[in-house]
Design a protein around this motif. Structure first.
Motif, mmCIF file in Angstrom:
data_model
loop_
_atom_site.group_PDB
_atom_site.id
_atom_site.type_symbol
_atom_site.label_atom_id
_atom_site.label_comp_id
_atom_site.label_asym_id
_atom_site.label_seq_id
_atom_site.Cartn_x
_atom_site.Cartn_y
_atom_site.Cartn_z
ATOM 1 N N LEU A 1 28.528 38.640 61.819
ATOM 2 C CA LEU A 1 29.185 37.849 60.779
ATOM 3 C C LEU A 1 30.069 38.717 59.893
ATOM 4 O O LEU A 1 31.110 38.264 59.402
ATOM 5 N N SER A 2 29.673 39.965 59.695
ATOM 6 C CA SER A 2 30.504 40.896 58.923
ATOM 7 C C SER A 2 31.775 41.222 59.691
ATOM 8 O O SER A 2 32.867 41.291 59.110
ATOM 9 N N ASP A 3 31.648 41.416 61.007
ATOM 10 C CA ASP A 3 32.823 41.682 61.832
ATOM 11 C C ASP A 3 33.804 40.512 61.812
ATOM 12 O O ASP A 3 35.021 40.701 61.929
ATOM 13 N N GLU A 4 33.257 39.289 61.669
ATOM 14 C CA GLU A 4 34.107 38.095 61.609
ATOM 15 C C GLU A 4 34.687 37.874 60.213
ATOM 16 O O GLU A 4 35.448 36.919 60.004
ATOM 17 N N GLY A 5 34.307 38.718 59.256
ATOM 18 C CA GLY A 5 34.833 38.599 57.906
ATOM 19 C C GLY A 5 34.138 37.574 57.036
ATOM 20 O O GLY A 5 34.640 37.206 55.970
ATOM 21 N N LEU A 6 32.949 37.100 57.479
ATOM 22 C CA LEU A 6 32.234 36.086 56.725
ATOM 23 C C LEU A 6 31.240 36.674 55.730
ATOM 24 O O LEU A 6 30.900 36.020 54.731
ATOM 25 N N LEU A 7 30.740 37.870 55.992
ATOM 26 C CA LEU A 7 29.753 38.506 55.125
ATOM 27 C C LEU A 7 30.210 39.899 54.741
ATOM 28 O O LEU A 7 31.025 40.522 55.419
#
Length: 392
Positions: free
Chosen positions: A46-52
């Protein structure tokens, strides 16, 4: 991990963060029931997707001591969300930013139960008016959610129950609204939305096991267990308004007699209040009227009205006592129009729970009025739309 299982894991994490704010990995594991390894994997993706984002919590500077914990935080997407609340006799559409702050809202009175297509069209129009008031455009909407006043089959998203929202039978509200807005729309039962609103913004922000009771023209329960909304196998859990009361004979819209909502509803309570208030306040001006009924909060300050409301609470408490025995919740939050009566209603519910629930379970549960009052469902739709926005 399969893609569907991964999606559910991501949704649980995003939902927990939306409801509770920044959390450590250990707190996320406790709230979601996921293992530490599952949390670690999901947070990375999710961090890689920019969400977290992972951030350092706590104060900084010379006075800060020790190692400060790392917390997981949602990265709010730019834009706004749209929330829609369908009541039995009204529709409200609201625009909020992705932190949950309401920017504008518009409402209209309508017989929602018998006019589904007009209700859906009206919701679309109200959303446009709210967008204009907020100074935003439809292209800026990143998430949409709506609550409807009846059971929804979560397997198909189709209204199935033949006794509630009869004119909506066979309709897929999510599909209908998505077609109108050109974007995905999350739809749920209004009591479930009310529970979500209280969990995110209201009286249940620090509680993960509670019952939200929407007591208006009907009676429904939003069940939040272990921090998650419990909907049952097909999505119709919580329809407590059709619990049979011994000795009650009133005919219910479901075809049975003696259902809870035929005895305890805003309609029945106001009918009883109309009998007792003229004696206490003989002038026509003081009497409740259909055009301009006084709020239950105001009426509850009058002794005769408070007795009627407390009696209604005792009857409601008979049904809730069984739920307390079965589910052992930490809190019961009373919402809807009847919930606005506040303490007299809560007092009656408490009396019945103390009498009929097992002592240990009765002692563990607090009874309180909604802090959001009749905005619980709308704000629950806001919280759901924000989660949808985060998931993308």
């Amino acid at each position: 991990m399969t893609s569907s299982r991964r999606q559910r894991t991501h949704e649980h994490i995003l939902q927990a963060l939306a409801q509770h704010g920044d959390l450590t990995r250990a707190e996320l594991s406790r709230l979601t029931g996921l293992s530490r390894s599952a949390i670690a994997s999901a947070v990375t993706l999710l961090s890689d997707e920019g969400l977290l984002a992972e951030e350092t919590a706590g104060p900084t500077g010379p006075s800060a001591r020790g190692r400060r914990p790392t917390v997981i935080a949602l990265r709010r997407r730019p834009g706004v969300v749209l929330a829609i609340d369908f009541g039995h006799s009204h529709i409200t559409a609201a625009i909020a930013d992705t932190s949950g702050t309401l920017l504008a809202e518009c409402s209209a009175a309508l017989d929602v139960d018998s006019q589904p297509q007009q209700a859906l069209d009206t919701a679309t129009e109200l959303a446009g008016h709210a967008l204009a008031r907020a100074g935003h455009t439809s292209g800026e909407i990143t998430g949409i959610a709506a609550g409807i006043p009846g059971p929804l089959d979560i397997r198909t998203q189709v209204v199935r129950a033949p006794t509630i929202l009869r004119e909506w039978i066979g309709l897929n509200p999510a599909e209908e609204l998505s077609r109108r807005f050109g974007k995905p729309v999350a739809v749920a039962n209004d009591a479930d939305m009310g529970g979500r609103g209280e969990h995110t913004f209201g009286a249940a922000r620090s509680i993960d096991d509670f019952l939200y009771i929407k007591a208006s023209h009907g009676i429904g329960a939003g069940l939040v267990l272990g921090g998650r909304t419990y909907r049952g196998s097909s999505g119709i859990a919580g329809e407590i308004g059709h619990t049979h009361l011994e000795g009650a004979t009133n005919l219910c819209r479901c075809g049975n007699r003696g259902c809870l909502e035929t005895v305890v509803s805003i309609t029945e309570v106001r009918r009883e209040l109309a009998h007792v208030l003229p004696t206490e306040h003989p002038t026509d001006q003081a009497r409740p009227t259909a055009a301009d009924p006084p709020s239950l909060a105001d009426l509850a300050t009058r002794p005769a009205a408070a007795r009627v409301i407390t009696d209604a609470g005792r009857t409601l408490g008979l049904v809730l006592a069984d739920l307390v025995n079965c589910l052992n919740p930490a809190a019961i939050i009373l919402g809807g129009e009847l919930g606005e009566a506040g303490e007299p209603l809560a007092e009656g519910v408490r009396e019945s729970i103390n009498r009929y629930a097992q002592p240990a379970s009765a002692k563990a549960v607090t009874i309180t009025a909604s802090t959001l009052q009749q905005r619980s469902e709308l704000l629950g739709a806001v919280a759901t739309a924000i989660q949808q926005s985060a998931i993308g």
